[in-house]
Design a protein around this motif. Structure first.
Motif: not given
Length: 338
Positions: A242-248, A279-285
């Motif tokens: 599952r994806f949860r909104p975050h900021f990087f 919780e395992v990873a951070g990701a995004g476009m």
């Protein structure tokens, strides 16, 4: 033999014994000097021929010589015996059992194999990085806490131990035109508290996929499908993401990635803290400004990036409660993971 001749003989004997290079030579010198018919026993027997007034001093000198020779012979025999044991090829070998791969090595190799099926190649880079690759090119603002010396190991103004493997992604894009599809495993460093879940050095695996527009647009849907495949292959069938909104700073939009708990199948347990998710990873476009830093035209490319800690995956997969166990090289611990 007078005292002067005795002193000369003493020095000669000690030099000979000290220079003896093997056990046979040491034994020959033992017989020569302190054997039944050796030089020193023969002198002791001949004490009756020494003038009476010289006899006490002469006898004391002979006994001292004998003690020195015997002590030196004993030490040389001990060394010779040790060498003989070390070089004795007839002795049976000691069996310690088959070695095992470290859990971190297992996770890295399994991850490389899983993403290899999807066309990803493994990219590598130096652990000693520059500020541009580690921060600037990743759209990290100058006021970001990670830039502080309390968070990062700096060596001057432009040299640091990399805080993530993201610089390898920067290097891969700067060295290649799209498409780029790589994973970047490696050791990273941060000034973090060494407790049960944190360490000043740890391992990351980051992934990057960039392709050209509009022929092959890359989306969050592609990212989710790839991570869902990885979750099933690494943790077992039935695991979802599952994806949860975050900021990087380096991705937009950004998400936190959770795996459904492989232990309780999402029902809730101690491993997932009763939530059913881990919780395992951070990701995004990939952020357009990152593309600009590496010389890509943001209007012509799109891509996603992700990253996770190898230690975290290993601890979840193998049920390891303390990250420090991974670095202690305790064979008893490693043998439990066979």
């Amino acid at each position: 033999m007078d005292l002067l001749e005795l002193e000369t003989a003493r020095k000669i004997s000690l030099d000979e014994i000290a220079s003896a290079s093997d056990g046979a030579k040491v034994e020959a010198l033992r017989i020569k000097y302190v054997g039944r018919n050796g030089s020193i026993p023969m002198l002791i027997k001949a004490m009756k021929d020494v003038p009476k007034e010289e006899r006490p001093l002469f006898g004391k000198a002979v006994q001292a010589w004998k003690a020195e020779v015997e002590a030196l012979l004993q030490s040389k025999q001990a060394v010779s015996s040790e060498k003989k044991i070390e070089c004795d090829l007839s002795q049976p070998g000691r069996w310690f059992g088959f070695g095992l791969k470290h859990p971190l090595t297992r996770v890295i190799e399994e991850t490389a194999a899983i993403f290899g099926k999807l066309g990803f190649t493994v990219a590598d880079g130096p652990e000693l990085e520059n500020k541009f690759n580690n921060f600037t090119a990743l759209n990290t603002p100058s006021h970001h806490p990670s830039m502080d010396k309390s968070d990062t190991f700096w060596f001057g103004e432009d040299c640091l131990l990399r805080t993530q493997t993201s610089p390898v992604q920067i290097r891969a894009m700067m060295a290649n035109k799209p498409p780029v599809r790589v994973i970047c495993p490696g050791r990273t460093y941060r000034r973090d508290t060494t407790d049960a879940t944190h360490s000043a050095n740890f391992h990351q695996i980051e992934g990057l996929y960039v392709d050209t527009l509009p022929e092959k647009p890359v989306s969050l849907a592609d990212l989710k499908s790839v991570l869902a495949y990885f979750a099933r292959e690494m943790m077992g069938d039935g695991v979802t993401v599952r994806f949860r909104p975050h900021f990087f700073p380096f991705t937009e939009p950004s998400v936190e990635v959770d795996f459904s708990c492989h232990v309780c199948k999402g029902r809730g347990c101690g491993v997932c803290k009763q939530s059913g998710w881990i919780e395992v990873a951070g990701a995004g476009m990939v952020d357009p400004r990152v593309f600009e830093h590496v010389g890509y035209d943001p209007a012509k490319v799109s891509g996603y990036a992700f990253g996770f800690g190898v230690e975290r995956i290993a601890m979840i997969k193998y049920g390891i409660p303390d990250i420090r166990w991974l670095y202690e090289n305790d064979v008893r611990f490693l043998s439990q993971l066979a």
